[in-house]
Write an enzyme that holds these catalytic residues in place. Sequence first.
Site, PDB file in Angstrom:
ATOM      1  N   ASP A 261       0.959  -1.113  -0.023  1.00 13.75           N
ATOM      2  CA  ASP A 261      -0.040  -0.195   0.016  1.00 13.75           C
ATOM      3  C   ASP A 261       0.882   1.046   0.004  1.00 13.75           C
ATOM      4  O   ASP A 261       1.947   1.150   0.416  1.00 13.75           O
ATOM      5  CB  ASP A 261      -0.859   0.092   0.931  1.00 13.75           C
ATOM      6  CG  ASP A 261      -2.118   0.814   0.908  1.00 13.75           C
ATOM      7  OD1 ASP A 261      -2.118   1.550   0.042  1.00 13.75           O
ATOM      8  OD2 ASP A 261      -3.244   0.789   1.565  1.00 13.75           O
TER       9      ASP A 261
HETATM   10  C1  BGC Z   1      -4.840   3.272  -0.087  1.00 15.20           C
HETATM   11  C2  BGC Z   1      -4.961   2.320  -1.344  1.00 15.20           C
HETATM   12  C3  BGC Z   1      -4.697   3.116  -2.328  1.00 15.20           C
HETATM   13  C4  BGC Z   1      -3.563   3.781  -2.598  1.00 15.20           C
HETATM   14  C5  BGC Z   1      -3.203   4.493  -3.452  1.00 15.20           C
HETATM   15  C6  BGC Z   1      -3.635   4.245  -0.073  1.00 15.20           C
HETATM   16  O1  BGC Z   1      -3.848   5.301   0.885  1.00 15.20           O
HETATM   17  O2  BGC Z   1      -4.970   2.471   1.348  1.00 15.20           O
HETATM   18  O3  BGC Z   1      -6.194   1.653  -1.248  1.00 15.20           O
HETATM   19  O4  BGC Z   1      -4.920   2.137  -3.669  1.00 15.20           O
HETATM   20  O5  BGC Z   1      -3.731   4.682  -1.182  1.00 15.20           O
HETATM   21  O6  BGC Z   1      -4.106   5.734  -3.721  1.00 15.20           O
END
Ligand code: BGC
Length: 726
Positions: A261
């Site tokens: 993530d």
């Molecule tokens: C989220 C993800 C997301 C990523 C990119 C993170 O803060 O938890 O689900 O895909 O950001 O935007």
Amino acid sequence: MSIKTIITSAFAVTAAVCNAQVYLDTKAPMEDRVKDALSRMTTHEKIKMLHAQSKFTSAGVPRLGIRQLNMDDGPHGVREELEWNTWSPARWTNDSIVAFPSLTCLAATWNRNLSATYGNAISEEFAFRGKDILLGPGCNIQRTPLNGRAFEYVGEDPYLAGEILVPYIKAAQANGVACCLKHFVLNDQEIDRFAANVNVSDRALHEIYLAPFKKAVEQAHVWTIMGSYNMYHNVHCCHNDLLINGILKGEWKWDGALVSDWGGTTNTWEAANGGLDIEMGTYTDGKLKESEFGYNDYYLADPFEKLINEGKIPMSVLDDKAARVLRTIFRTAMNPQKVIGSQCSEAHYQACREIAQEGIVLLKNDKAILPLKADLYKKILVVGDNATRSLTLGGGSSELKTLRDISPLEALRQLYGDKIDFAQGYDAGRALYDQVDKVDPARQEQLKEEALAKAKDADLILFIGGLNKNHKQDCENGDRESYDLSYGQNELIAQLAKIQKNTIVVTFGGNPYAMPWISQVSALAHCWYLGSESGSALCDILSGKVSPSGKLPVTFAARYEDYPYVKYGAKAYPGENKQVHYLEDVFVGYRHFTTSKVKPLYPFGYGLSYTSFAYGKPSVSVNGNKITISVDITNTGKAAGKEVAQVYVQAPKSSIARPVRELKAFAKTKTLNPGEHETLTMTLDKDELRYYDETIKGWALTQGSYTFHVGASSEDLRGKATAEVN
Ligand code: BGC
């Protein structure tokens, strides 16, 4: 020599050269291609593929013609294009897309075909925008109704979650777009999401939380998975050896790439050895400003390369990661079958509308006030902020920039013209990601008074409210602070219903909520989030053009205290000292309500229709590993409609504490006309009946007589059949 011969021999020479480059031969076996590519790459080139080179891309190998990976959120449409290296919009004028309904809405359809339609349509939009990886769907379990991101997931039940997501993933990947299933695993709350360590029994981990991921790996062969921010055994899940190397890549033999993530990587040694393959979004430790190029400082960049060069980590570890990334590139960016795709096609809007129609759940309908008999009413007053609010904005990373949306109020005006009047009723502010919601009490009072005054002249009230995508509503990085609806909606609904007995409530939101006013209102429909066709799909249901057929993928408890973890206090949620204990164990959602006989307000699997269905006597047969359950469903009412039959299995008594029944199969009928019937045949694998035995650290099957209850919800069982399973 003729021109034709010259061209033909030129092709032959090129082909000979290309043949030597096995990695470019799309007909060669995948593993031969990967091996060949690896053999041509330097250590540095391999390392470069393992971390971000911009906010949403990771590098390929330009020297070898190996393409980079373009990723984007996900999971309800393609996110607005951002600048290469910041979180600011790139201000493109051609990146407005279709917002598809939220995944909770998809789950509420209980319709696998619609899930495939969703996966196909959304991936066509991703392909058209040049994306290789769709950051979604998500299948974290709706353990608490306060979870700010539950709207991006598929409910409280691992079986339903897995069954709904498999067709989505298969359809998307058939178009050459990888899904990135998230967030692996135990990311079931947003409070302390970066630091919470989840303590959960092995049994609950396997039976509840890992189960949908396992199904997506084994049945949909999902190509990428996103690690979660939170910890398990006090190690971040993005590089958790136990979970990734042990279970995902080990036990399940998954060959895909584990993507972190954004900002979920915290340590080079763990990232290297704990199974992470692509590191995204890391803030570079304060060494550089975000606006500067700091990607070489990523944990899997220079620091990892140094450990490899010093021989402290074997080359095989690097090769395994690079191989996983290469597979992903060959499956997507360099896949000759990848579709060109399309953006905002009418087919996509149609898909959006159908999913939205089938996901809306009718929870109450006294005296059949719905479908609306519009002739009966001279003035219909629409009250509520969600009648006009764009619910595709906000929410965090799933926010979408849409080309064309239709709000409930617009659609109602198109349908009923001058009969429709509107009062906002309350102000829900615009608190986005991390901001504090400030609503002026004087303005709130004024809006309420206006609505109540107008209510006196109306002969029907349509209240359209619920949750929204503000911070601490349905939004990333925060959970709701109360089970109640915010902004004074409870008082407002109660007062409106006092003035006008014909009050219909329509709510949007990814989560259940308290309804102290429920006995006062005539009808209630819950809409999750419906995407671009919000208003039209809602009107299709309200007007009776389509009978509702959605069923709840999550239990709506009468009181917050009734949710299974609440009695254990802060330890169980949101945690104490960043330790969260899942003390309710496997008794999540309806498993708790049915077993402990706590009456929910609206049970898991529940949803009304404008018609009625009779269930025939179910039958069950066991053939080898397959169990088949059949039931005949007849439309006994006056409208056309669809029904979802659900099979809840009751295991024979054993020394293990098991939920009284668990969903193990379901099927939805086609649209049945009055009097029409359909025999639904559902099969399940014997393996679905197993439980996770902690003593043997594996799955076990209790032998004996199983009861297969067939019902219209987890509480409304219509018939049963038994079978010996050995
Ligand atoms: C989220 C993800 C997301 C990523 C990119 C993170 O803060 O938890 O689900 O895909 O950001 O935007």
